[in-house]
Design a protein around this motif. Structure first.
Motif, PDB file in Angstrom:
ATOM      1  N   ARG A  22     -61.222  32.939  -0.670  1.00 31.62           N
ATOM      2  CA  ARG A  22     -60.957  33.018   0.811  1.00 31.62           C
ATOM      3  C   ARG A  22     -60.506  31.540   1.508  1.00 31.62           C
ATOM      4  NH1 ARG A  22     -63.543  36.344   4.446  1.00 31.62           N
ATOM      5  NH2 ARG A  22     -64.030  34.482   5.641  1.00 31.62           N
ATOM      6  N   ARG A  57     -57.930  31.079   4.310  1.00 30.68           N
ATOM      7  CA  ARG A  57     -58.102  31.403   5.617  1.00 30.68           C
ATOM      8  C   ARG A  57     -58.334  30.004   6.331  1.00 30.68           C
ATOM      9  NH1 ARG A  57     -60.440  36.765   6.959  1.00 30.68           N
ATOM     10  NH2 ARG A  57     -60.417  38.125   5.295  1.00 30.68           N
ATOM     11  N   TYR A  58     -58.459  28.997   5.540  1.00 23.02           N
ATOM     12  CA  TYR A  58     -58.713  27.649   6.258  1.00 23.02           C
ATOM     13  C   TYR A  58     -57.509  26.781   6.184  1.00 23.02           C
ATOM     14  CZ  TYR A  58     -63.488  29.243   5.767  1.00 23.02           C
ATOM     15  OH  TYR A  58     -64.724  29.845   5.932  1.00 23.02           O
ATOM     16  N   SER A 101     -65.606  28.684  -0.913  1.00 26.41           N
ATOM     17  CA  SER A 101     -64.275  29.438  -0.566  1.00 26.41           C
ATOM     18  C   SER A 101     -63.593  29.746  -1.692  1.00 26.41           C
ATOM     19  CB  SER A 101     -63.617  28.886   0.573  1.00 26.41           C
ATOM     20  OG  SER A 101     -63.246  27.571  -0.055  1.00 26.41           O
TER      21      SER A 101
END
Length: 390
Positions: free
Chosen positions: A335, A338-339, A330
């Motif tokens: 990204r 996004r978590y 990630s």
């Protein structure tokens, strides 16, 4: 493979230096000082992540995006000036502040943050030895040499050693000309330095293995704290195979992602990771025995509380390592933000469970909770393998 082995060796050296520090503090300053010092050590290294804007993890990608045609970092002069200013101000704050004041923790965090940035930049420039020596090892060695001869509070002394280590790292970068060891690498989408969600995820994931110690440090004191801090730090060796694996794949992972090389990405988090998993399981069997033996040497007696915490930590770290470190993927894809809800939920569960275990006197089980939370977070990030951009 070579990079992985070297990373393991440097991680082992960092761990050995922490072993010596715990024994030396116990012998020179008293066993009751070991616990508070290890809490300070843990806190400033996590706060340093915040101060550096997660510079160690994000540094290699930021460097790759800011190299000139000769392979030198473009904003090197300005960055160097800012880092030197931070070292000077941090050292002054340590020297003028109290032994256990908020200022001391703040200065320590700033100095660790500078270390993170220097190590991340060095890693991005392909200077692996500089990166790993600057990170933990140099400050620890300076501290070990200085402690018997300097009548300064152990925490203040360590913070000053952090300043010295960061300064030596900057001098090393100056000597190599802030130049990459090999040609520029291909990277994925640009990494945003001030992407709040991504920064929070990076920092929180790094703090999961430390949160149990902070909770115990808030509610427990004296020998109980020293036993817990000692046992939990002496089993941190179980994290080294995973950390070494992440360090070894970072330089190539972004290139695989950018080239949409799905097969290589899956191999990194599949077949290639099996050896790491086996290493952690093997270390998990030996770590409690080692912690008890070293604990006998530090505290002068066998303590069942050290054995209990070491066993729980071995179980927790082993459980977390069963799932590959998908957070690295990630990071490479930019990204991780996004978590954020997923990670925050895990931290909340860990904190609530930790406070409950402290209240019931079962805080020796805290490392198991941390391992389960980290494993669950990593499992949730596995979806990155199936992202259509691969």
């Amino acid at each position: 493979m070579r990079r992985f082995v070297f990373s393991l060796l440097f991680g082992g050296s960092a761990f050995a230096s922490l072993m010596l520090i715990s024994a030396e503090i116990g012998a020179v300053r008293g066993a009751d000082v070991v616990g508070p010092f290890l809490v300070f050590y843990s806190v400033v290294y996590i706060l340093g992540q915040v101060a550096s804007l997660a510079g160690y993890q994000r540094g290699p990608y930021l460097v790759a995006q800011n190299l000139d045609a000769a392979g030198r970092l473009k904003p090197r002069a300005g960055l160097e000036a800012v880092l030197w200013l931070g070292i000077v101000l941090g050292a002054l704050l340590v020297w003028l502040g109290g032994d256990t004041s908020v200022a001391l923790y703040g200065a320590g965090a700033v100095l660790v943050g500078i270390q993170f940035v220097v190590s991340g930049v060095a890693n991005g420039l392909g200077r692996f030895v500089i990166s790993r020596l600057n990170f933990v090892i140099v400050p620890n060695v300076i501290f070990i040499v200085a402690l018997p001869f300097v009548a300064v509070d152990a925490m203040r002394l360590y913070a000053l050693c952090l300043a010295a280590g960061a300064g030596l790292g900057l001098i090393a970068l100056r000597l190599i000309g802030w130049r990459r060891a090999s040609g520029p690498v291909v990277v994925g989408q640009p990494v945003k330095v001030l992407d709040f969600a991504s920064l929070v995820v990076t920092i929180l994931v790094s703090s999961i293995s430390q949160l149990d110690l902070w909770i115990v440090g808030l509610f427990v004191s004296g020998q109980e704290l020293s036993y817990y801090a000692f046992a939990s730090r002496m089993t941190v060796v179980l994290t080294f195979p995973v950390i070494a694996y992440i360090n070894s794949i970072q330089p190539v992972l972004a290139s695989f992602v950018a080239a949409t090389d799905r097969a290589s990405v899956q191999r990194i988090f599949g077949r290639s990771y099996r050896a790491v998993r086996l290493m952690v399981v093997g270390l998990g069997v030996m770590a409690p025995i080692f912690a008890c033996v070293w604990g006998y040497m530090v505290f002068g007696a066998f303590e069942w509380r050290i054995a209990a915490v070491a066993a729980a930590a071995s179980i927790g770290y082993t459980l977390s390592a069963l799932v590959p470190p998908f957070e690295a993927l990630s990071y490479a894809r930019g990204r991780e933000g996004r978590y954020l809800p997923h990670v925050v939920a895990g931290i909340v569960v860990q904190a609530v469970a930790g406070i409950f275990l402290v209240a019931t006197g079962l805080f020796y089980l805290l490392p198991v909770v941390g391992g389960l939370v980290l494993g669950a977070i990593r499992y949730g990030m596995r979806r990155e393998l199936d992202h259509p951009d691969h």
